[in-house]
Design a protein around this motif. Structure first.
Motif, PDB file in Angstrom:
ATOM      1  N   TYR A  46      29.922 -14.861 -35.479  1.00 15.53           N
ATOM      2  CA  TYR A  46      28.795 -13.944 -35.634  1.00 15.53           C
ATOM      3  C   TYR A  46      28.967 -12.687 -34.810  1.00 15.53           C
ATOM      4  O   TYR A  46      29.369 -12.746 -33.647  1.00 15.53           O
ATOM      5  CB  TYR A  46      27.485 -14.622 -35.206  1.00 15.53           C
ATOM      6  CG  TYR A  46      27.086 -15.772 -36.088  1.00 15.53           C
ATOM      7  CD1 TYR A  46      27.521 -17.062 -35.812  1.00 15.53           C
ATOM      8  CD2 TYR A  46      26.283 -15.566 -37.199  1.00 15.53           C
ATOM      9  CE1 TYR A  46      27.173 -18.119 -36.625  1.00 15.53           C
ATOM     10  CE2 TYR A  46      25.911 -16.621 -38.016  1.00 15.53           C
ATOM     11  CZ  TYR A  46      26.358 -17.891 -37.725  1.00 15.53           C
ATOM     12  OH  TYR A  46      26.005 -18.934 -38.535  1.00 15.53           O
ATOM     13  N   ILE A  47      28.645 -11.560 -35.396  1.00 11.41           N
ATOM     14  CA  ILE A  47      28.384 -10.360 -34.628  1.00 11.41           C
ATOM     15  C   ILE A  47      27.022 -10.570 -33.968  1.00 11.41           C
ATOM     16  O   ILE A  47      26.072 -11.028 -34.608  1.00 11.41           O
ATOM     17  CB  ILE A  47      28.362  -9.123 -35.543  1.00 11.41           C
ATOM     18  CG1 ILE A  47      29.775  -8.793 -36.007  1.00 11.41           C
ATOM     19  CG2 ILE A  47      27.707  -7.944 -34.845  1.00 11.41           C
ATOM     20  CD1 ILE A  47      29.842  -7.703 -37.057  1.00 11.41           C
ATOM     21  N   MET A  48      26.937 -10.231 -32.689  1.00  5.27           N
ATOM     22  CA  MET A  48      25.693 -10.387 -31.950  1.00  5.27           C
ATOM     23  C   MET A  48      25.161  -9.014 -31.559  1.00  5.27           C
ATOM     24  O   MET A  48      25.931  -8.080 -31.299  1.00  5.27           O
ATOM     25  CB  MET A  48      25.904 -11.223 -30.702  1.00  5.27           C
ATOM     26  CG  MET A  48      26.377 -12.642 -30.990  1.00  5.27           C
ATOM     27  SD  MET A  48      25.220 -13.584 -31.994  1.00  5.27           S
ATOM     28  CE  MET A  48      23.773 -13.615 -30.938  1.00  5.27           C
ATOM     29  N   ALA A  49      23.850  -8.900 -31.531  1.00  6.52           N
ATOM     30  CA  ALA A  49      23.245  -7.607 -31.243  1.00  6.52           C
ATOM     31  C   ALA A  49      21.932  -7.788 -30.499  1.00  6.52           C
ATOM     32  O   ALA A  49      21.333  -8.877 -30.514  1.00  6.52           O
ATOM     33  CB  ALA A  49      22.999  -6.831 -32.532  1.00  6.52           C
ATOM     34  N   TRP A  50      21.512  -6.718 -29.884  1.00  5.53           N
ATOM     35  CA  TRP A  50      20.187  -6.617 -29.275  1.00  5.53           C
ATOM     36  C   TRP A  50      19.437  -5.482 -29.963  1.00  5.53           C
ATOM     37  O   TRP A  50      19.995  -4.393 -30.191  1.00  5.53           O
ATOM     38  CB  TRP A  50      20.278  -6.328 -27.788  1.00  5.53           C
ATOM     39  CG  TRP A  50      20.785  -7.480 -26.980  1.00  5.53           C
ATOM     40  CD1 TRP A  50      22.067  -7.720 -26.591  1.00  5.53           C
ATOM     41  CD2 TRP A  50      20.004  -8.557 -26.445  1.00  5.53           C
ATOM     42  NE1 TRP A  50      22.139  -8.877 -25.865  1.00  5.53           N
ATOM     43  CE2 TRP A  50      20.889  -9.414 -25.740  1.00  5.53           C
ATOM     44  CE3 TRP A  50      18.636  -8.886 -26.475  1.00  5.53           C
ATOM     45  CZ2 TRP A  50      20.450 -10.571 -25.086  1.00  5.53           C
ATOM     46  CZ3 TRP A  50      18.214 -10.019 -25.831  1.00  5.53           C
ATOM     47  CH2 TRP A  50      19.104 -10.853 -25.150  1.00  5.53           C
ATOM     48  N   PHE A  51      18.191  -5.749 -30.277  1.00 13.66           N
ATOM     49  CA  PHE A  51      17.258  -4.751 -30.778  1.00 13.66           C
ATOM     50  C   PHE A  51      16.047  -4.749 -29.854  1.00 13.66           C
ATOM     51  O   PHE A  51      15.865  -5.679 -29.055  1.00 13.66           O
ATOM     52  CB  PHE A  51      16.802  -5.100 -32.207  1.00 13.66           C
ATOM     53  CG  PHE A  51      17.831  -4.805 -33.276  1.00 13.66           C
ATOM     54  CD1 PHE A  51      18.944  -5.619 -33.427  1.00 13.66           C
ATOM     55  CD2 PHE A  51      17.676  -3.730 -34.134  1.00 13.66           C
ATOM     56  CE1 PHE A  51      19.896  -5.358 -34.407  1.00 13.66           C
ATOM     57  CE2 PHE A  51      18.612  -3.462 -35.127  1.00 13.66           C
ATOM     58  CZ  PHE A  51      19.724  -4.276 -35.252  1.00 13.66           C
ATOM     59  N   ARG A  52      15.223  -3.740 -29.973  1.00 16.07           N
ATOM     60  CA  ARG A  52      13.985  -3.709 -29.198  1.00 16.07           C
ATOM     61  C   ARG A  52      12.872  -3.088 -30.035  1.00 16.07           C
ATOM     62  O   ARG A  52      13.124  -2.312 -30.954  1.00 16.07           O
ATOM     63  CB  ARG A  52      14.169  -2.941 -27.899  1.00 16.07           C
ATOM     64  CG  ARG A  52      14.444  -1.454 -28.068  1.00 16.07           C
ATOM     65  CD  ARG A  52      14.774  -0.828 -26.714  1.00 16.07           C
ATOM     66  NE  ARG A  52      15.000   0.617 -26.826  1.00 16.07           N
ATOM     67  CZ  ARG A  52      15.427   1.374 -25.818  1.00 16.07           C
ATOM     68  NH1 ARG A  52      15.676   0.839 -24.627  1.00 16.07           N
ATOM     69  NH2 ARG A  52      15.601   2.682 -26.002  1.00 16.07           N
ATOM     70  N   GLN A  53      11.653  -3.461 -29.666  1.00 13.55           N
ATOM     71  CA  GLN A  53      10.490  -2.949 -30.374  1.00 13.55           C
ATOM     72  C   GLN A  53       9.375  -2.661 -29.396  1.00 13.55           C
ATOM     73  O   GLN A  53       8.892  -3.572 -28.712  1.00 13.55           O
ATOM     74  CB  GLN A  53      10.022  -3.947 -31.437  1.00 13.55           C
ATOM     75  CG  GLN A  53       8.941  -3.406 -32.346  1.00 13.55           C
ATOM     76  CD  GLN A  53       8.732  -4.265 -33.576  1.00 13.55           C
ATOM     77  OE1 GLN A  53       9.136  -5.439 -33.612  1.00 13.55           O
ATOM     78  NE2 GLN A  53       8.105  -3.717 -34.598  1.00 13.55           N
ATOM     79  N   ALA A  54       8.995  -1.400 -29.324  1.00  7.33           N
ATOM     80  CA  ALA A  54       7.874  -0.981 -28.503  1.00  7.33           C
ATOM     81  C   ALA A  54       6.605  -0.996 -29.357  1.00  7.33           C
ATOM     82  O   ALA A  54       6.678  -0.906 -30.593  1.00  7.33           O
ATOM     83  CB  ALA A  54       8.122   0.416 -27.952  1.00  7.33           C
ATOM     84  N   PRO A  55       5.441  -1.101 -28.730  1.00  5.01           N
ATOM     85  CA  PRO A  55       4.183  -1.160 -29.498  1.00  5.01           C
ATOM     86  C   PRO A  55       4.028   0.038 -30.429  1.00  5.01           C
ATOM     87  O   PRO A  55       4.214   1.185 -30.031  1.00  5.01           O
ATOM     88  CB  PRO A  55       3.115  -1.159 -28.405  1.00  5.01           C
ATOM     89  CG  PRO A  55       3.790  -1.737 -27.217  1.00  5.01           C
ATOM     90  CD  PRO A  55       5.208  -1.255 -27.285  1.00  5.01           C
ATOM     91  N   GLY A  56       3.718  -0.252 -31.684  1.00  5.58           N
ATOM     92  CA  GLY A  56       3.483   0.807 -32.651  1.00  5.58           C
ATOM     93  C   GLY A  56       4.725   1.430 -33.247  1.00  5.58           C
ATOM     94  O   GLY A  56       4.628   2.321 -34.099  1.00  5.58           O
TER      95      GLY A  56
END
Length: 129
Positions: A31-41
């Protein structure tokens, strides 16, 4: 594959945190592994990706030079070392796994959250000013 992210917390601007994402199941190195992020809105955004053996890495411009992604295939874990943190880094951070085949490493595909087959539950990172 099940993914379990950890390591988030509250830190002052300029500080550091290290996120971990442990994977269960077989063939982690497929697997390729990744990090994502999500801020409110806001929409979930790409942070960093790492290739199957760790030989290739890809970063969003906003974190380049401050964050480092790594993986240890012996313990089925991917890491995100975050240094020089800024208040705008505040978000829920998610790890993700993509079962792309060898040879399909691509910056545009790395950044597309719809490419990824599995997601962790997220860990909150809060950076105070």
């Amino acid at each position: 594959v099940q993914l379990q992210a950890s390591g988030g917390g509250l830190v002052q601007a300029g500080g550091s945190l290290r996120l971990s994402c442990a994977a269960s199941g077989r063939a982690f190195n497929n697997y390729i592994m990744a990090w994502f992020r999500q801020a409110p809105g806001l929409e979930r955004e790409f942070v960093a990706a790492i290739s199957w053996s760790g030989g290739s890495k890809d970063y969003a411009d906003s974190v380049k030079g401050r964050f480092t992604i790594s993986r240890d295939n012996a313990v089925n874990t991917v890491y995100l070392q975050m240094n020089s943190l800024k208040p705008e880094d505040t978000a829920v951070y998610y790890c993700a796994a993509d079962s792309r085949r060898a040879g399909e490493w691509s910056g545009s595909r790395n950044r597309n959250r719809h490419e990824y087959d599995y997601w962790g539950q997220g860990t909150q990172v809060t950076v105070s000013s």
